[in-house]
Scaffold this active site. Structure first.
Site, PDB file in Angstrom:
ATOM      1  N   MET A 162       0.854  -1.303  -0.282  1.00  0.00           N
ATOM      2  CA  MET A 162       0.037   0.175   0.086  1.00  0.00           C
ATOM      3  C   MET A 162       0.894   1.178   0.106  1.00  0.00           C
ATOM      4  O   MET A 162       0.333   2.343   0.250  1.00  0.00           O
ATOM      5  CB  MET A 162      -1.070  -0.111   1.297  1.00  0.00           C
ATOM      6  CG  MET A 162      -1.785  -1.179   1.162  1.00  0.00           C
ATOM      7  SD  MET A 162      -3.425  -0.992   2.101  1.00  0.00           S
ATOM      8  CE  MET A 162      -2.771  -0.607   3.768  1.00  0.00           C
ATOM      9  N   GLY A 163       2.135   1.343  -0.583  1.00  0.00           N
ATOM     10  CA  GLY A 163       3.109   2.094  -0.491  1.00  0.00           C
ATOM     11  C   GLY A 163       3.622   2.548   0.565  1.00  0.00           C
ATOM     12  O   GLY A 163       3.581   1.812   1.705  1.00  0.00           O
TER      13      GLY A 163
ATOM     14  N   HIS B  94       9.423  -3.794   3.086  1.00  0.00           N
ATOM     15  CA  HIS B  94       9.027  -3.915   1.869  1.00  0.00           C
ATOM     16  C   HIS B  94      10.403  -4.272   0.866  1.00  0.00           C
ATOM     17  O   HIS B  94      10.248  -5.100  -0.109  1.00  0.00           O
ATOM     18  CB  HIS B  94       8.315  -2.623   1.170  1.00  0.00           C
ATOM     19  CG  HIS B  94       7.134  -2.373   1.821  1.00  0.00           C
ATOM     20  ND1 HIS B  94       6.929  -1.241   2.628  1.00  0.00           N
ATOM     21  CD2 HIS B  94       5.733  -2.910   1.955  1.00  0.00           C
ATOM     22  CE1 HIS B  94       5.672  -1.027   3.148  1.00  0.00           C
ATOM     23  NE2 HIS B  94       5.020  -2.199   2.598  1.00  0.00           N
TER      24      HIS B  94
END
Ligand code: PAF
Length: 281
Positions: A30-31, A37
């Site tokens: 989701m950024g 990440h």
């Protein structure tokens, strides 16, 4: 690195790559990307020829409007970080691209989705299933990587794929939690913490590490839960939402003695920021 905002051109490009015999790894995000990440991108790069990353703040998984509005967004910085870490493809669709019509699908996931996050965030996992099923259908990856910080989410996704995507050939791969050097689990939500709250947040992982130590020395489930509750209560910024000791696969509460295959899952408010963490025993 190629950037796509629309589904059809992305699918065409992925089909071309697949026809060239390239394997595809997928990281859904989701950024507001961080090193957690990045660790998923690195793992995907090791295992696959092509790494595709989606950046999409999925509105259907937020059961709280303010939380959705406040969710950190920084597409430019995300793209830069992905480029530096050698992702090949970024998919950053608008909400209207992913949901041209409202998605009314109801996923019956069963007990694994009903406890913990399922109980405290009604509708959350249904939204996760909606978006992840769409993304997996678009990407058709050989491997899809998810971080273990969202421990229950992985169990829900595995169940969803088994039940609703029988033709899906890829593997769902669970990757270890990435922590700061002082132990704090990396999370996009950490950006919301003040310096003071950041210090308080540290107590969450410290408490889990200590609980694991106690468990290794034979503490009972009640002793662990009592210790965790007491420990979190010592910090005025922190408010425990829940702590559960559950079977690591079914996520159901454990009755009686603690087996080896248990996980402690915890959710704590640090000021207004909701933080989750977990540890395998
Ligand atoms: O874990 C997340 O960031 C999200 O729940 C996911 C898997 C990208 C779906 O929106």
């Amino acid at each position: 690195m190629e950037i796509f905002y629309e589904i059809e051109p992305l699918k065409k490009r992925l089909a071309q790559l697949r026809a060239q015999g390239k394997s595809i790894g997928f990281v859904a995000t989701m950024g507001a990307l961080h090193l957690g990440h990045v660790s998923l991108v690195e793992k995907s790069n090791q295992d696959n020829d092509i790494t595709a990353v989606s950046i999409f703040v999925n509105p259907t998984q937020f059961n709280n409007k303010e939380d959705l509005e406040k969710y950190p967004r920084n597409l430019e910085a995300d793209i830069h970080l992905l480029e530096e870490n050698e992702a090949d493809i970024v998919f950053a669709p608008a909400v209207s691209e992913m949901y041209p019509q409202p998605d009314n699908r109801q996923f019956e996931i069963g007990a694994v989705a009903e406890v913990m996050e399922g109980k405290y965030r009604p509708g959350h996992f249904n939204g996760v299933c909606q978006v992840v099923s769409k993304l997996l259908n678009i990407m058709e990856p050989d491997n899809a990587y998810f971080g273990q910080k969202d421990y229950q989410q992985i169990a829900v996704i595995r169940t969803m794929v088994k039940k609703y995507m029988p033709d899906f050939k890829g593997k769902i791969i669970s990757c270890p939690i990435k922590r700061e050097s002082d132990g704090l689990a990396l999370s996009s939500r950490n950006q919301h913490l003040s310096a003071d709250q950041r210090v308080s947040a540290l107590l969450i992982s410290k408490t889990l590490f200590k609980a694991k130590e106690m468990s290794d020395k034979g503490a009972t489930q009640k002793e662990l839960v009592d210790y965790i509750k007491k420990s979190i209560a010592t910090d005025a910024n922190l408010c425990l939402e829940y702590v559960e000791i559950a079977d690591k696969d079914t996520l159901q509460p454990i009755k009686g003695d603690l087996p080896k295959n248990a996980v402690i899952c915890i959710t704590v408010y640090d000021g207004k920021t909701r933080l989750i963490d977990n540890i395998l025993l």
